[in-house]
Write an enzyme that holds these catalytic residues in place. Structure first.
Site, mmCIF file in Angstrom:
data_model
loop_
_atom_site.group_PDB
_atom_site.id
_atom_site.type_symbol
_atom_site.label_atom_id
_atom_site.label_comp_id
_atom_site.label_asym_id
_atom_site.label_seq_id
_atom_site.Cartn_x
_atom_site.Cartn_y
_atom_site.Cartn_z
ATOM 1 N N ASN A 124 -21.389 0.752 -22.373
ATOM 2 C CA ASN A 124 -20.682 -0.353 -23.009
ATOM 3 C C ASN A 124 -19.362 0.208 -23.533
ATOM 4 O O ASN A 124 -19.342 0.879 -24.564
ATOM 5 C CB ASN A 124 -21.547 -0.911 -24.146
ATOM 6 C CG ASN A 124 -20.817 -1.942 -24.985
ATOM 7 O OD1 ASN A 124 -19.746 -2.413 -24.601
ATOM 8 N ND2 ASN A 124 -21.390 -2.290 -26.128
ATOM 9 N N GLY A 172 -22.730 3.644 -33.281
ATOM 10 C CA GLY A 172 -21.457 4.279 -33.617
ATOM 11 C C GLY A 172 -21.494 5.119 -34.877
ATOM 12 O O GLY A 172 -20.453 5.487 -35.414
HETATM 13 P P1 PGA Z 1 -22.902 3.846 -29.591
HETATM 14 O O1 PGA Z 1 -22.879 2.274 -29.258
HETATM 15 O O2 PGA Z 1 -23.561 4.546 -28.437
HETATM 16 O O3 PGA Z 1 -21.463 4.225 -29.752
HETATM 17 O O4 PGA Z 1 -23.697 4.007 -30.851
HETATM 18 C C1 PGA Z 1 -23.976 1.643 -28.647
HETATM 19 C C2 PGA Z 1 -23.684 0.189 -28.438
HETATM 20 O O5 PGA Z 1 -23.100 -0.448 -29.335
HETATM 21 O O6 PGA Z 1 -24.019 -0.401 -27.399
#
Ligand code: PGA
Length: 240
Positions: free
Chosen positions: A8, A165
């Site tokens: 994503n 995140g």
């Molecule tokens: P991240 O995001 O891997 O940066 O934690 C995952 C997501 O929001 O799909």
């Protein structure tokens, strides 16, 4: 069922960047897991062209409930399909929070995606406060009930909001408990089809933690944000 590693990209990816992430995926070689990248809408057609002939699929990050019409700034599922997308992420927590998306809206978008020939990836997940209050199962159960239409034949992504995140990955025990709960809900509602549904884990998945997360029962793959922006890290997760 092969596991699915979905990237994503969120709101990242000017033309050169998108090409830099997508092009190395052409040399991934044989993998035991399926790969999907979800660039911003402006890059979907370009990334589809780059990945043409490869097994890596391309998806969108959101769609409207209608096929076309007076909806300034919106993109329909049919438009994503027309640009070469095969999947679409729906109900991501960033859209639920920043755009006030309700379960009912996510459900309507899911129906629109299926009607356009896309495989929906419907995201669910509790906030930190909800988990602290011991409400993670009731919150996720409610999201599943409200967001998945009858006859659902797509992918579910469990993404605890506090793990997105933040570098704070859910423990294997938390992931095991929630994925088992989601599996039971899917089987209760959809019968045998619910046994087959891929349930992705998302939230700070990295090459270093992917192997243990992907080995948890009922984990059908990963939805990867930050680490999907570097082909090396994304492939590291796919090969973990
Ligand atoms: P991240 O995001 O891997 O940066 O934690 C995952 C997501 O929001 O799909």
């Amino acid at each position: 069922m092969r596991q699915l590693i979905a990237g994503n990209w969120k709101m990242h990816g000017l033309t050169a960047e998108a090409a830099a992430i997508a092009t190395p995926l052409l040399d991934a070689g044989a993998l035991t897991r399926d790969l999907l990248v979800c660039p911003p809408a402006t890059q979907i057609a370009a990334v589809v062209r780059i990945l043409a002939g490869s097994p890596v699929a391309v998806g969108g990050q959101d769609c409207h409930t209608e096929t076309h019409g007076a909806h300034t700034g919106d993109i329909s599922a049919a438009m994503l399909r027309d640009a070469g997308a095969r999947f679409v992420i729906l109900g991501h927590s960033e859209r639920r929070q920043n755009h006030g998306e309700s379960d009912a809206l996510v459900r309507a978008k899911t129906l629109a995606a299926v009607a356009a020939g896309l495989t929906p990836i419907v995201c669910v997940g509790e906030t930190d406060a909800e988990r602290q209050a011991g409400r993670e199962s009731s919150v996720v159960g409610g999201q599943l009930t409200g967001s998945l239409p009858d006859g659902f034949a797509g992918v579910v992504a469990y993404e605890p909001v506090w793990a997105i995140g933040t570098g704070r990955t859910a423990t294997e025990a938390d992931v095991a408990a929630m994925h088992l709960f989601i599996r039971q809900e899917l089987v209760r509602r959809f019968g045998a089809a619910g046994e087959e549904t891929l349930i992705l884990y998302g939230g700070s998945v990295r090459p270093s933690n992917a192997a243990s997360l992907l080995a948890v029962p009922h984990v059908g793959g990963a939805l990867v944000g930050g680490a999907s922006l570097k082909a090396e890290d994304f492939l590291g997760i796919a090969r973990a």
